[in-house]
Design a protein around this motif. Structure first.
Motif, PDB file in Angstrom:
ATOM      1  N   GLN A  90     120.262  53.087 116.016  1.00 17.24           N
ATOM      2  CA  GLN A  90     119.319  53.376 114.925  1.00 17.24           C
ATOM      3  C   GLN A  90     119.968  54.260 113.876  1.00 17.24           C
ATOM      4  O   GLN A  90     120.740  55.167 114.215  1.00 17.24           O
ATOM      5  N   ALA A  91     119.643  53.980 112.621  1.00 14.73           N
ATOM      6  CA  ALA A  91     120.151  54.841 111.548  1.00 14.73           C
ATOM      7  C   ALA A  91     119.183  56.004 111.363  1.00 14.73           C
ATOM      8  O   ALA A  91     117.997  55.795 111.172  1.00 14.73           O
ATOM      9  N   ILE A  92     119.703  57.221 111.480  1.00 18.85           N
ATOM     10  CA  ILE A  92     118.847  58.408 111.321  1.00 18.85           C
ATOM     11  C   ILE A  92     119.349  59.185 110.109  1.00 18.85           C
ATOM     12  O   ILE A  92     120.544  59.423 109.972  1.00 18.85           O
ATOM     13  N   LEU A  93     118.398  59.567 109.262  1.00 15.18           N
ATOM     14  CA  LEU A  93     118.793  60.345 108.086  1.00 15.18           C
ATOM     15  C   LEU A  93     119.228  61.735 108.533  1.00 15.18           C
ATOM     16  O   LEU A  93     118.451  62.463 109.140  1.00 15.18           O
ATOM     17  N   ASP A  94     120.466  62.090 108.252  1.00 16.65           N
ATOM     18  CA  ASP A  94     120.939  63.413 108.625  1.00 16.65           C
ATOM     19  C   ASP A  94     121.790  63.983 107.487  1.00 16.65           C
ATOM     20  O   ASP A  94     122.949  63.598 107.309  1.00 16.65           O
ATOM     21  N   PRO A  95     121.212  64.897 106.687  1.00 16.87           N
ATOM     22  CA  PRO A  95     121.937  65.376 105.501  1.00 16.87           C
ATOM     23  C   PRO A  95     123.193  66.185 105.812  1.00 16.87           C
ATOM     24  O   PRO A  95     123.979  66.449 104.906  1.00 16.87           O
ATOM     25  N   GLN A  96     123.392  66.581 107.075  1.00 15.92           N
ATOM     26  CA  GLN A  96     124.593  67.366 107.369  1.00 15.92           C
ATOM     27  C   GLN A  96     125.864  66.541 107.129  1.00 15.92           C
ATOM     28  O   GLN A  96     126.928  67.094 106.844  1.00 15.92           O
ATOM     29  N   ILE A  97     125.733  65.200 107.238  1.00 15.56           N
ATOM     30  CA  ILE A  97     126.909  64.350 106.975  1.00 15.56           C
ATOM     31  C   ILE A  97     127.295  64.436 105.498  1.00 15.56           C
ATOM     32  O   ILE A  97     128.468  64.570 105.156  1.00 15.56           O
ATOM     33  N   ALA A  98     126.269  64.390 104.641  1.00 11.71           N
ATOM     34  CA  ALA A  98     126.556  64.515 103.202  1.00 11.71           C
ATOM     35  C   ALA A  98     127.141  65.898 102.908  1.00 11.71           C
ATOM     36  O   ALA A  98     128.094  66.027 102.139  1.00 11.71           O
ATOM     37  N   TRP A  99     126.562  66.948 103.530  1.00 16.37           N
ATOM     38  CA  TRP A  99     127.087  68.315 103.303  1.00 16.37           C
ATOM     39  C   TRP A  99     128.563  68.354 103.665  1.00 16.37           C
ATOM     40  O   TRP A  99     129.398  68.861 102.896  1.00 16.37           O
TER      41      TRP A  99
END
Lengths: 255, 305
Positions: free
Chosen positions: B174-183
């Motif tokens: 499942q794709a989970i939105l996780d903004p730490q990857i963008a950070w």
């Protein structure tokens, strides 16, 4: 060079991951998010309008439960509140009309998508399609058989027509900036159009029509959401119209 | 004629860039402009012809350059001035963005032009383009604690930003939105760019939280490093970002160009030094109790968190 963790990108791309499973789950997540965002924004706008305190105050000041104005009420205040109530009613009517328009457009987009999909399916079975098309053309023109060139031209025309309608329906708002802060009803219309049509084409663009079922599901959800909102708005509108009518009576007594 | 070197502020979005840029932008030796976003592309015309699939808000991307041109060359930000700015840009549509930027620099000289467009951190070519255009520039790299930055991106516009820049974690198919990857990736992009292309004396890393907690001390250090006035009067002026001509909404034809939250309330309030969230605690946006990835934690520790 340091290594990245994911594949953050800019500008936004249609396809990000090569792995089809990853790409499919990313698309699903994006779509769920967009749907939630569209519905949430529309609901927030409508809720805010319906909960407007001023509206409740206007109604309260204009008449009590028996339809009489409160004693010793200031005439100027009464008139201004009455105007406010009238204005709110016009605004709500406009929103209701916008929602109905969106409903109609959504229906039309769904119909066109459906037609385009069946057209596409026919194209893949060329021979069968030719026969069907010619047969339908012959049907329309009695027993006169059409030359193949004309058949091809007609077919192109049908496809072009569908495409034109799709494009027109997918881009009703070319540049929304100019619509900001204009008259309230127009602004509301532009917000509604933005909410639905800025997001829909991403899922409905013919180029990425890989999965028609997904697109229909999205449209169906959007339609349902708009229908619910419209229903709520209509019932509130009727209530408000009753208030305005009774307020009319109150004003007549003063006049 | 040699122009004073410009200043670029780079950081991932929601890292206090607008506020810090607003503060630096009202320094008596600096001219802060809104987010120009011109270095995404080679020429100005490309900024006008971006398709809908290219960006999430294509027309808004032009508001920064339009407001800057209107203010600098037409002396006001009205609809008429924005129309003039459109014509100004149209005449330069085939210019390389370097030449457009140089013209802006020359127009505000002897002040130093300050630009910040956080989205550059997603596109290493954009960072390289502005550095190649101004090899003498000074670069301020602003950092923010990963948990604070991620919470902030999620709170804006229903968390659309991490979605738009594809910040997904994959777990159990499942794709989970996780903004730490963008950070992490945006900061890595900046570090890769700085460490590979920019001489060490041309960039400075600043902790956003420290700057807001001790503006006097941090701004003084920053001014010294930039080679601009660091007297009390200059520091006092920097505490009033609301005095910038861009610290509000523009006219209808170019409303934005900056963070709308800042445009609504452009005042600076000194913040108390707060205890930052731990790097090993569960993340508030993850329902499964996940923590920061080891790579994210390592980078945050490197930044001093």
């Amino acid at each position: 060079m340091r290594k990245t963790l994911g594949q953050v990108c800019y500008p936004r791309r249609e396809q990000v991951f090569e792995d089809p499973e990853k790409e499919a789950s990313r698309r699903l997540a994006v779509m769920q998010f967009r749907r939630k965002q569209v519905a949430g924004k529309a609901r927030a706008h409508v809720d805010r309008i319906l909960r407007e305190d001023g509206l409740a105050r206007s109604i309260e000041e204009l008449h009590d439960k028996q339809g009489r104005p409160p004693p010793n009420v200031n005439l100027e205040s009464l008139v201004s509140q009455y105007r406010r109530l009238n204005y709110q009613q016009v605004w709500l009517s406009t929103i209701a009309r916008s929602l109905e328009e969106i409903l109609r457009e959504l229906d039309l987009v769904r119909f066109l998508q459906d037609r385009a999909a069946s057209e596409e399916a026919l194209l893949t079975r060329k021979a069968e399609r030719e026969a069907l098309f010619v047969a339908s053309a012959v049907d329309r023109r009695g027993d006169v058989e059409l030359p193949p060139k004309l058949v091809a031209l007609l077919r192109q025309e049908v496809k072009r027509d569908i495409r034109r309608k799709e494009v027109r329906n997918a881009n009703p708002v070319q540049d929304r900036t100019g619509d900001y802060y204009l008259s309230m009803p127009r602004r509301m219309q532009s917000i509604m159009k933005f909410l639905f049509f800025e997001h829909l084409p991403e899922e409905l663009a013919p180029d990425e029509a890989k999965d028609p079922d997904t697109r229909y599901r999205f449209l169906f959800d959007a339609l349902t959401e708009v229908e619910i909102l419209n229903g709520e708005l209509q019932s509130n509108l009727y209530e408000l119209q009753e208030y305005v009518e009774s307020a009319d009576l109150v004003m007549m007594r003063y006049e | 004629m040699s122009l004073p070197p410009p200043i670029f502020l780079i950081a991932p979005p929601r890292s206090f860039t607008t506020l810090v840029s607003g503060m630096l932008g009202v320094h008596p030796d600096v001219y802060g402009v809104p987010e120009l976003t011109i270095f995404y592309r080679e020429t100005l015309s490309e900024l006008w012809t971006l398709g809908r699939a290219d960006t999430s808000s294509d027309t808004r991307m032009r508001h920064g350059i339009l407001r800057a041109v209107a203010e600098i060359f037409f002396g006001e930000q009205t609809d008429a001035a924005i129309a003039g700015a459109e014509r100004w840009c149209a005449r330069r549509q085939d210019w390389h963005v370097r030449d457009v930027f140089t013209e802006l620099r020359a127009a505000v000289a002897p002040l130093r032009l300050l630009e910040k467009s956080p989205d550059y951190t997603l596109k290493p070519e954009a960072m390289l383009r502005f550095f190649e255009s101004c090899p003498d520039c000074k670069i301020i790299f602003l950092t923010r604690h990963p948990v604070g930055q991620c919470k902030s991106t999620l709170s804006i516009n229903d968390g659309a930003y991490p979605f738009n820049c594809n910040s997904f974690a994959f777990e159990n198919g499942q794709a989970i939105l996780d903004p730490q990857i963008a950070w992490h990736d945006m900061n890595v992009n900046v570090l890769n760019f700085l460490e590979t292309h920019v001489p060490k004396d041309q960039y400075l890393r600043v902790m956003g939280e420290a700057l807001l907690a001790d503006p006097e001390g941090e701004l003084k250090n920053l001014c010294r490093w930039l080679g601009i006035r660091d007297d009390e009067d200059a520091i006092e002026q920097m505490k009033h970002p609301e005095r910038s001509p861009f610290a509000n909404f523009g006219p209808i034809s170019a409303l934005f160009g900056n963070d709308p939250n800042f445009q609504r309330n452009p005042h600076f309030k000194k913040q108390r030094a707060r205890t930052l969230p731990p790097l090993d605690g569960p993340l508030p946006w993850r329902k499964d109790g996940a923590t920061l990835y080891p790579e994210v934690r390592a980078l945050a520790e490197e930044f001093g968190y």
